[in-house]
Write a protein that holds these residues in place. Structure first.
Motif, PDB file in Angstrom:
ATOM      1  N   GLN A 174       6.693  -3.523   9.600  1.00 24.44           N
ATOM      2  CA  GLN A 174       6.096  -2.653   8.587  1.00 24.44           C
ATOM      3  C   GLN A 174       7.224  -1.772   8.074  1.00 24.44           C
ATOM      4  OE1 GLN A 174       3.278   0.205  10.054  1.00 24.44           O
ATOM      5  NE2 GLN A 174       2.581   0.746   8.023  1.00 24.44           N
ATOM      6  N   SER A 231       0.490   4.212   0.958  1.00 31.09           N
ATOM      7  CA  SER A 231       0.472   5.066   2.148  1.00 31.09           C
ATOM      8  C   SER A 231       1.034   4.368   3.386  1.00 31.09           C
ATOM      9  CB  SER A 231      -0.955   5.549   2.428  1.00 31.09           C
ATOM     10  OG  SER A 231      -1.799   4.449   2.688  1.00 31.09           O
ATOM     11  N   THR A 232       0.909   3.049   3.475  1.00 31.18           N
ATOM     12  CA  THR A 232       1.396   2.345   4.667  1.00 31.18           C
ATOM     13  C   THR A 232       2.682   1.587   4.421  1.00 31.18           C
ATOM     14  OG1 THR A 232       0.068   0.390   4.186  1.00 31.18           O
ATOM     15  CG2 THR A 232      -0.928   2.058   5.618  1.00 31.18           C
ATOM     16  N   ASN A 241       0.862  -1.170   0.000  1.00 34.92           N
ATOM     17  CA  ASN A 241       0.000   0.000   0.000  1.00 34.92           C
ATOM     18  C   ASN A 241       0.902   1.225   0.000  1.00 34.92           C
ATOM     19  OD1 ASN A 241      -1.514   2.270   1.000  1.00 34.92           O
ATOM     20  ND2 ASN A 241      -3.101   0.829   1.625  1.00 34.92           N
ATOM     21  N   GLN A 258       7.816   1.438   6.106  1.00 37.33           N
ATOM     22  CA  GLN A 258       7.126   2.621   5.611  1.00 37.33           C
ATOM     23  C   GLN A 258       7.794   3.138   4.342  1.00 37.33           C
ATOM     24  OE1 GLN A 258       7.238   5.034   9.179  1.00 37.33           O
ATOM     25  NE2 GLN A 258       5.262   4.223   9.823  1.00 37.33           N
TER      26      GLN A 258
END
Length: 117
Positions: free
Chosen positions: A74, A56-57, A54, A76
């Motif tokens: 995660q 944005s994430t 994604n 970024q």
């Protein structure tokens, strides 16, 4: 996900996916190295990027290791990493992979257990 190709051929396999280290067309390596927070305390047995990203994430990376743990980070878009989850086995974890829809993680360990989380 782990497809092979002949020498010099384009590949859609693990390298070049997400925050890959090499372009899939065989061009020069890209400088997108990422250092994760809370790394394993023993040897890494496997790494796998989530099948979808994604904008944005960012993307997610799982890693299994000989310290009996599987971690999920995660990554970024800025390259910063955040430890999102950590699961333990009773012995070294030899492998990990994502379900094709990216909602589950499968692990296999020397404790003779396979887990889904």
């Amino acid at each position: 996900m782990f497809q092979t190709a002949g020498l010099g051929a384009a590949s859609t396999g693990f390298v070049g996916a997400g925050v890959g280290l090499m372009s899939t067309a065989g061009a020069a390596p890209q400088n997108k190295d990422v250092e994760v927070v809370s790394p394993p305390s023993d040897s890494v047995s496997q790494l796998a990027f989530a099948p979808s990203t994604n904008a944005s994430t960012g993307t997610f990376l799982i890693g299994s290791s000989w310290d009996n743990h599987v971690r999920c980070w995660q990554i970024q878009p800025t390259g910063q990493t955040i430890l999102q989850a950590q699961q333990a086995h009773e012995a070294p974890v030899l492998g990990c992979c994502w379900h094709s829809d990216g909602t589950k993680v499968f692990t296999a360990s020397c404790d003779r257990q396979g887990k889904v989380w």
